[in-house]
Write a protein that holds these residues in place. Sequence first.
Motif, PDB file in Angstrom:
ATOM      1  N   ALA A   1      -8.940  10.159   0.576  1.00 10.93           N
ATOM      2  CA  ALA A   1      -8.503   9.409   1.756  1.00 10.93           C
ATOM      3  C   ALA A   1      -9.651   9.195   2.730  1.00 10.93           C
ATOM      4  O   ALA A   1      -9.843   8.094   3.258  1.00 10.93           O
ATOM      5  CB  ALA A   1      -7.357  10.152   2.456  1.00 10.93           C
ATOM      6  N   ILE A   2     -10.419  10.255   2.988  1.00 11.47           N
ATOM      7  CA  ILE A   2     -11.534  10.158   3.938  1.00 11.47           C
ATOM      8  C   ILE A   2     -12.546   9.125   3.450  1.00 11.47           C
ATOM      9  O   ILE A   2     -13.034   8.285   4.222  1.00 11.47           O
ATOM     10  CB  ILE A   2     -12.216  11.533   4.134  1.00 11.47           C
ATOM     11  N   GLU A   3     -12.863   9.157   2.150  1.00 10.56           N
ATOM     12  CA  GLU A   3     -13.854   8.221   1.613  1.00 10.56           C
ATOM     13  C   GLU A   3     -13.363   6.775   1.707  1.00 10.56           C
ATOM     14  O   GLU A   3     -14.114   5.885   2.130  1.00 10.56           O
ATOM     15  CB  GLU A   3     -14.198   8.571   0.167  1.00 10.56           C
ATOM     16  N   ALA A   4     -12.110   6.549   1.350  1.00 11.42           N
ATOM     17  CA  ALA A   4     -11.563   5.184   1.396  1.00 11.42           C
ATOM     18  C   ALA A   4     -11.501   4.688   2.844  1.00 11.42           C
ATOM     19  O   ALA A   4     -11.842   3.532   3.145  1.00 11.42           O
ATOM     20  CB  ALA A   4     -10.175   5.160   0.767  1.00 11.42           C
ATOM     21  N   ALA A   5     -11.084   5.558   3.756  1.00 13.93           N
ATOM     22  CA  ALA A   5     -10.954   5.166   5.168  1.00 13.93           C
ATOM     23  C   ALA A   5     -12.325   4.898   5.783  1.00 13.93           C
ATOM     24  O   ALA A   5     -12.501   3.926   6.530  1.00 13.93           O
ATOM     25  CB  ALA A   5     -10.217   6.253   5.942  1.00 13.93           C
TER      26      ALA A   5
ATOM     27  N   LYS B   1     -13.071  -2.856   9.356  1.00  7.23           N
ATOM     28  CA  LYS B   1     -11.607  -2.822   9.450  1.00  7.23           C
ATOM     29  C   LYS B   1     -11.132  -1.692  10.365  1.00  7.23           C
ATOM     30  O   LYS B   1     -11.901  -0.817  10.727  1.00  7.23           O
ATOM     31  CB  LYS B   1     -11.022  -2.644   8.046  1.00  7.23           C
ATOM     32  N   THR B   2      -9.823  -1.736  10.696  1.00  4.03           N
ATOM     33  CA  THR B   2      -9.249  -0.721  11.588  1.00  4.03           C
ATOM     34  C   THR B   2      -8.485   0.339  10.796  1.00  4.03           C
ATOM     35  O   THR B   2      -7.734   0.026   9.871  1.00  4.03           O
ATOM     36  CB  THR B   2      -8.247  -1.361  12.564  1.00  4.03           C
ATOM     37  N   VAL B   3      -8.672   1.599  11.177  1.00  4.16           N
ATOM     38  CA  VAL B   3      -7.978   2.715  10.529  1.00  4.16           C
ATOM     39  C   VAL B   3      -7.442   3.663  11.605  1.00  4.16           C
ATOM     40  O   VAL B   3      -8.184   4.078  12.497  1.00  4.16           O
ATOM     41  CB  VAL B   3      -8.927   3.504   9.599  1.00  4.16           C
TER      42      VAL B   3
END
Length: 343
Positions: free
Chosen positions: A18-22, A30-32
């Motif tokens: 998740a951390i890597e993709a975000a 992009k916004t996360v």
Amino acid sequence: MKTIRWKINTGETDFLEAIEAAAAMLKEGKTVAFPTETVYGLGADATNPQAVDNIFRAKGRPQDNPLIAHVATIEQLKQLVTYIPPYAEKLIEAYSPGPITYVLKDNGTCAENVTAGLETVAVRIPDHPVALALLKKTGRPVAAPSANISGKPSPTTADHVWEDLQGKIAGLIDGGPTGVGVESTVIDCTGDVPIILRPGGITKEQLEEVAGTVVIDPGLTDQKEKPKSPGMKYRHYAPEIPLWLVEGGPSVLQKLIDKKRKAGLKVAVLASTMTCSQLEGDALYPLGEDLAEIAARLYEGLRTFKKGDYDLILCETFPEEGIGQAIMNRLRKAASNTLTAAD
Ligand code: TXA
Ligand code: MG
């Protein structure tokens, strides 16, 4: 836009995945949304003006309200500012990472829409494993206001973020409920002594322990003074239905509950667990035993009672000491009416 939700709280998504993709999304502009120890933030690369603009559009936030740049380390914080006065150095040493934001002289590293054109930049190091891992992986300052639609209560769970911003943001890391529940303390560190611009997770007492004299911005309490922080002039944290603040304790609250029920209104009540145990009503919402618990559950309480089901929220007042200052600051902004015992 399809919003990707990574459920690391339940283990459905692997933490590192998740951390890597975000982080990759943030680097693409992009916004996360991600959890911090205070509330969920809506992040974007603070050095990319288009990315930052995506935040303003998703939230419907006024352009003149500057954002906080989030970083993982004190070294990174220093890379965004020109000068840190000695008292601020001490505070940063004492409370990093933690629920406190430092307003310092901007050196121009962040995009201009982060600071809304001011000469200062607000910087904070959040104390949350997800936020810190994301910031380290991204390797850049991340601008992040609270991840709610402008004007609504800040989100303390991923469901709150989903309710407000689903389809408007690229990603949401669900890391479970946040801890502190109210936002960071914002302090102006550009003068001789620190000035509290917004009370929050670090209390005035904690600041005084480290920095000695601490001033509260007169604009926070005096209606005639203009607040120094652009964000504090807006109405905020508003629930879907009117909220009345009621001074004078359980007996005054009970009289008002009875009167409004007789008038045919559906009344919800936010109060301490202790006060709730002394009341009779249809929708009593116990916020907690002590001020820390009350802060943690406040925004959930403000979001619980929906239009159509309820007509009015009555809320008691709390002592303005410690985290109680932040609680009462938010409640005053959320309230459409304040009743004293005399009313
Ligand atoms: O706990 C928090 O601080 C959360 C989490 C996500 O980190 N963030 C947050 O951001 O509450 P936001 O945008 O909802 O509130 C930031 C506040 C606003 O009142 C804004 O006006 C003020 O900080 N602010 C930002 N930059 C400033 C500056 N340069 N000078 C004065 N006030 C500033
Ligand atoms: Mg906010």
